[in-house]
Design a protein around this motif. Structure first.
Motif, PDB file in Angstrom:
ATOM      1  N   LEU A 162       9.284 -56.981  15.664  1.00 24.89           N
ATOM      2  CA  LEU A 162      10.537 -57.172  14.929  1.00 24.89           C
ATOM      3  C   LEU A 162      11.648 -56.269  15.429  1.00 24.89           C
ATOM      4  N   THR A 163      11.431 -55.647  16.601  1.00 21.01           N
ATOM      5  CA  THR A 163      12.326 -54.599  17.083  1.00 21.01           C
ATOM      6  C   THR A 163      13.792 -54.994  17.081  1.00 21.01           C
ATOM      7  N   ALA A 164      14.135 -56.129  17.674  1.00 19.17           N
ATOM      8  CA  ALA A 164      15.541 -56.494  17.842  1.00 19.17           C
ATOM      9  C   ALA A 164      16.260 -56.578  16.505  1.00 19.17           C
ATOM     10  N   GLU A 165      15.664 -57.268  15.525  1.00 16.60           N
ATOM     11  CA  GLU A 165      16.323 -57.433  14.234  1.00 16.60           C
ATOM     12  C   GLU A 165      16.335 -56.137  13.428  1.00 16.60           C
ATOM     13  N   LEU A 166      15.230 -55.379  13.465  1.00 17.53           N
ATOM     14  CA  LEU A 166      15.194 -54.126  12.707  1.00 17.53           C
ATOM     15  C   LEU A 166      16.225 -53.147  13.213  1.00 17.53           C
ATOM     16  N   ARG A 167      16.460 -53.108  14.521  1.00 13.77           N
ATOM     17  CA  ARG A 167      17.494 -52.225  15.053  1.00 13.77           C
ATOM     18  C   ARG A 167      18.865 -52.586  14.494  1.00 13.77           C
ATOM     19  N   LYS A 168      19.134 -53.889  14.332  1.00  9.70           N
ATOM     20  CA  LYS A 168      20.411 -54.316  13.734  1.00  9.70           C
ATOM     21  C   LYS A 168      20.503 -53.850  12.291  1.00  9.70           C
ATOM     22  N   TRP A 169      19.396 -53.981  11.553  1.00 12.85           N
ATOM     23  CA  TRP A 169      19.391 -53.536  10.164  1.00 12.85           C
ATOM     24  C   TRP A 169      19.573 -52.031  10.065  1.00 12.85           C
ATOM     25  N   HIS A 170      18.919 -51.297  10.939  1.00 16.89           N
ATOM     26  CA  HIS A 170      19.055 -49.840  10.928  1.00 16.89           C
ATOM     27  C   HIS A 170      20.481 -49.419  11.265  1.00 16.89           C
ATOM     28  N   ALA A 171      21.114 -50.131  12.184  1.00 19.34           N
ATOM     29  CA  ALA A 171      22.470 -49.763  12.620  1.00 19.34           C
ATOM     30  C   ALA A 171      23.469 -49.811  11.472  1.00 19.34           C
ATOM     31  N   VAL A 172      23.235 -50.698  10.500  1.00 18.02           N
ATOM     32  CA  VAL A 172      24.160 -50.826   9.362  1.00 18.02           C
ATOM     33  C   VAL A 172      23.541 -50.274   8.077  1.00 18.02           C
ATOM     34  N   GLN A 173      22.437 -49.530   8.223  1.00 20.84           N
ATOM     35  CA  GLN A 173      21.781 -48.871   7.092  1.00 20.84           C
ATOM     36  C   GLN A 173      21.372 -49.853   5.991  1.00 20.84           C
ATOM     37  N   LYS A 174      20.856 -51.004   6.380  1.00 22.65           N
ATOM     38  CA  LYS A 174      20.412 -51.993   5.399  1.00 22.65           C
ATOM     39  C   LYS A 174      19.158 -51.519   4.680  1.00 22.65           C
ATOM     40  N   ASP A 175      19.092 -51.784   3.384  1.00 19.85           N
ATOM     41  CA  ASP A 175      17.846 -51.590   2.653  1.00 19.85           C
ATOM     42  C   ASP A 175      16.936 -52.787   2.914  1.00 19.85           C
ATOM     43  N   TYR A 176      15.661 -52.522   3.119  1.00 19.43           N
ATOM     44  CA  TYR A 176      14.730 -53.628   3.306  1.00 19.43           C
ATOM     45  C   TYR A 176      13.321 -53.194   2.922  1.00 19.43           C
ATOM     46  N   ALA A 177      12.473 -54.204   2.715  1.00 19.30           N
ATOM     47  CA  ALA A 177      11.056 -53.976   2.430  1.00 19.30           C
ATOM     48  C   ALA A 177      10.236 -54.611   3.540  1.00 19.30           C
ATOM     49  N   VAL A 178       9.088 -53.994   3.820  1.00 22.39           N
ATOM     50  CA  VAL A 178       8.180 -54.508   4.852  1.00 22.39           C
ATOM     51  C   VAL A 178       6.828 -54.802   4.221  1.00 22.39           C
ATOM     52  N   ALA A 179       6.317 -55.989   4.499  1.00 27.49           N
ATOM     53  CA  ALA A 179       4.951 -56.351   4.135  1.00 27.49           C
ATOM     54  C   ALA A 179       4.109 -56.317   5.401  1.00 27.49           C
ATOM     55  N   THR A 180       3.020 -55.562   5.376  1.00 30.89           N
ATOM     56  CA  THR A 180       2.174 -55.395   6.557  1.00 30.89           C
ATOM     57  C   THR A 180       0.739 -55.778   6.229  1.00 30.89           C
TER      58      THR A 180
ATOM     59  N   GLY B 287      18.229 -60.900   1.148  1.00 28.38           N
ATOM     60  CA  GLY B 287      17.272 -61.995   1.142  1.00 28.38           C
ATOM     61  C   GLY B 287      16.940 -62.553   2.502  1.00 28.38           C
ATOM     62  N   ASN B 288      17.460 -61.948   3.573  1.00 29.37           N
ATOM     63  CA  ASN B 288      17.122 -62.391   4.916  1.00 29.37           C
ATOM     64  C   ASN B 288      15.700 -61.964   5.264  1.00 29.37           C
ATOM     65  N   VAL B 289      14.977 -62.799   5.999  1.00 29.02           N
ATOM     66  CA  VAL B 289      13.584 -62.515   6.303  1.00 29.02           C
ATOM     67  C   VAL B 289      13.336 -62.631   7.801  1.00 29.02           C
ATOM     68  N   ILE B 290      12.520 -61.731   8.331  1.00 27.97           N
ATOM     69  CA  ILE B 290      12.081 -61.794   9.726  1.00 27.97           C
ATOM     70  C   ILE B 290      10.583 -61.544   9.768  1.00 27.97           C
ATOM     71  N   GLY B 291       9.922 -62.112  10.777  1.00 33.19           N
ATOM     72  CA  GLY B 291       8.495 -61.892  10.957  1.00 33.19           C
ATOM     73  C   GLY B 291       7.636 -62.878  10.186  1.00 33.19           C
ATOM     74  N   SER B 292       6.340 -62.697  10.294  1.00 31.75           N
ATOM     75  CA  SER B 292       5.371 -63.579   9.635  1.00 31.75           C
ATOM     76  C   SER B 292       4.049 -62.847   9.516  1.00 31.75           C
ATOM     77  N   ILE B 293       3.340 -63.083   8.411  1.00 34.86           N
ATOM     78  CA  ILE B 293       2.029 -62.441   8.277  1.00 34.86           C
ATOM     79  C   ILE B 293       0.902 -63.429   8.048  1.00 34.86           C
ATOM     80  N   SER B 294       1.219 -64.704   7.806  1.00 37.17           N
ATOM     81  CA  SER B 294       0.136 -65.639   7.528  1.00 37.17           C
ATOM     82  C   SER B 294       0.308 -66.984   8.203  1.00 37.17           C
ATOM     83  N   GLY B 295       1.315 -67.128   9.043  1.00 40.40           N
ATOM     84  CA  GLY B 295       1.545 -68.424   9.659  1.00 40.40           C
ATOM     85  C   GLY B 295       2.037 -69.461   8.676  1.00 40.40           C
ATOM     86  N   GLY B 296       2.459 -69.020   7.470  1.00 42.46           N
ATOM     87  CA  GLY B 296       3.043 -69.941   6.502  1.00 42.46           C
ATOM     88  C   GLY B 296       2.274 -70.078   5.205  1.00 42.46           C
TER      89      GLY B 296
END
Length: 355
Positions: free
Chosen positions: A4-22, A44-53
């Motif tokens: 998720l590197t590319a998107e997380l870097r964008k979120w970090h750059a603007v100090q976005k709050d987010y939650a991660v499910a691992t 409410g934006n989402v990136i990544g996947s943990i179950s294929g749907g």
């Protein structure tokens, strides 16, 4: 997390709050391994996947709830056959998931993971969500007991990922240790059209791909734009000097005895994961005779995958690359290379160490 590197870097750059499910644990047949992650930001934006749907919707709502409360959550998702629309994995396995809101301390640790290509591990307290990134000579983020750090470093040495219950000075602590190691190497010998296709699929599979050929007119960036590295050297000399390890894959596509025999003499003595060589069955027979004459033992020769690839009826360079990649995956994961219709048992085997 690095997926998720590319998107997380964008979120970090603007100090976005987010939650991660691992995904922190897998039982039986499940679509994603430990370490797979999904992130949801405050909008409410989402990136990544943990179950294929299968359970993505439920995980999304969990992330939204954790963003509101700030309280980490551990939850298990398994198979549900009572209600076809109930939350559950249709594949029959179980996923244990840890969901946490990312605070400044965790953000610092995650940022350290995202900005380096070296071997590094992320340690997370499964009660509080506190996180520490550990590299070879540095640590960043929350403070953990030295016993926890030592266990995480030992896991990093082997590239292991998983949950550990560790007794230390402050009592027992449950942590999820997620190790990241540099991508494995694929070295493709022979700057031919087949090599270009193998290079592309090697990159797709996550390898750091090197193309090596002694002929500078063929080993060019224009011919191999997808290669991470292009080397103009005699193959056997390059292989004898370059760094390889137990995850390295060697694809010998030259099918020319003056290159193949000296190269394979070196390759089959190295502790690499896979050695494959292209050629017809006649070429294979001549090659084996040449290697035996050069003093190779039968146990060394048994490591050679030749002719390279699985029997898919491949004709084109791209189809041949698929057959080679399929054989590498089967060797890597312990697969039977048989059609799933001809096999029984779980589709997703117990996870083997990644190389």
């Amino acid at each position: 997390m690095r997926d998720l590197t590319a998107e997380l870097r964008k979120w970090h750059a603007v100090q976005k709050d987010y939650a991660v499910a691992t995904v922190i644990g897998v039982t039986g047949s499940a679509p994603r391994p430990p370490g797979a992650a999904l992130a949801v930001d405050a909008d409410g934006n989402v990136i990544g996947s943990i179950s294929g749907g299968c359970v993505e919707g439920a995980i999304y709502e969990l992330c939204r709830a954790v963003l509101r409360t700030g309280q980490p959550v551990r939850e298990i998702f398994g198979y549900s056959d009572d209600d076809a629309f109930a939350v559950g994995l249709t594949c029959g396995g179980e996923l244990e998931v840890f969901v946490q809101r990312i605070t400044e301390v965790e953000r610092v640790a995650i940022e350290a993971i995202l900005r380096t290509d070296e071997a590094v591990t992320l340690v997370r307290d499964l009660k509080t969500g506190a996180a520490m990134a550990i590299g070879s000579w540095w640590t960043v983020g929350a403070a953990f007991d030295e016993v926890v750090v030592a266990e995480a470093m030992a896991m990093l040495d082997t590239g292991a990922t998983g949950v550990r219950e560790i007794g230390c000075g402050t009592g027992e602590v449950a942590v999820f240790v997620e190790s990241y190691v540099p991508p494995p190497r694929m070295i493709v010998f022979g700057a031919i059209d087949f090599a270009a296709a193998v290079t592309r699929i090697g990159r797709f599979l996550g390898y750091h791909v090197t193309v090596c050929d002694a002929r500078p007119v063929f080993a060019t960036r224009a011919r191999f734009p997808d290669a991470d590295e292009i080397v103009v050297q005699w193959p056997d000399r390059y292989l004898a000097r370059t760094q390889v390890d137990s995850r390295t894959v060697l694809c010998v596509l030259t099918h020319d005895a003056k290159f193949d025999i000296p190269l394979l003499e070196v390759a089959l003595r190295l502790p690499v994961a896979y050695v494959g060589a292209m050629g017809s069955r006649r070429t294979h027979g001549d090659r084996m005779a040449g290697l035996r004459a050069a003093g190779m033992t039968e146990s060394q020769l048994a490591r050679l995958h030749s002719p390279i690839g699985l029997d898919l009826g491949a004709r084109t360079a791209e189809e041949t690359a698929v057959s080679i990649a399929a054989e590498i995956v089967a060797v890597r994961r312990g697969g039977s290379a048989q059609p799933l219709t001809a096999t029984g048992g779980p589709i997703h085997r117990d996870l083997l160490p990644v190389w």
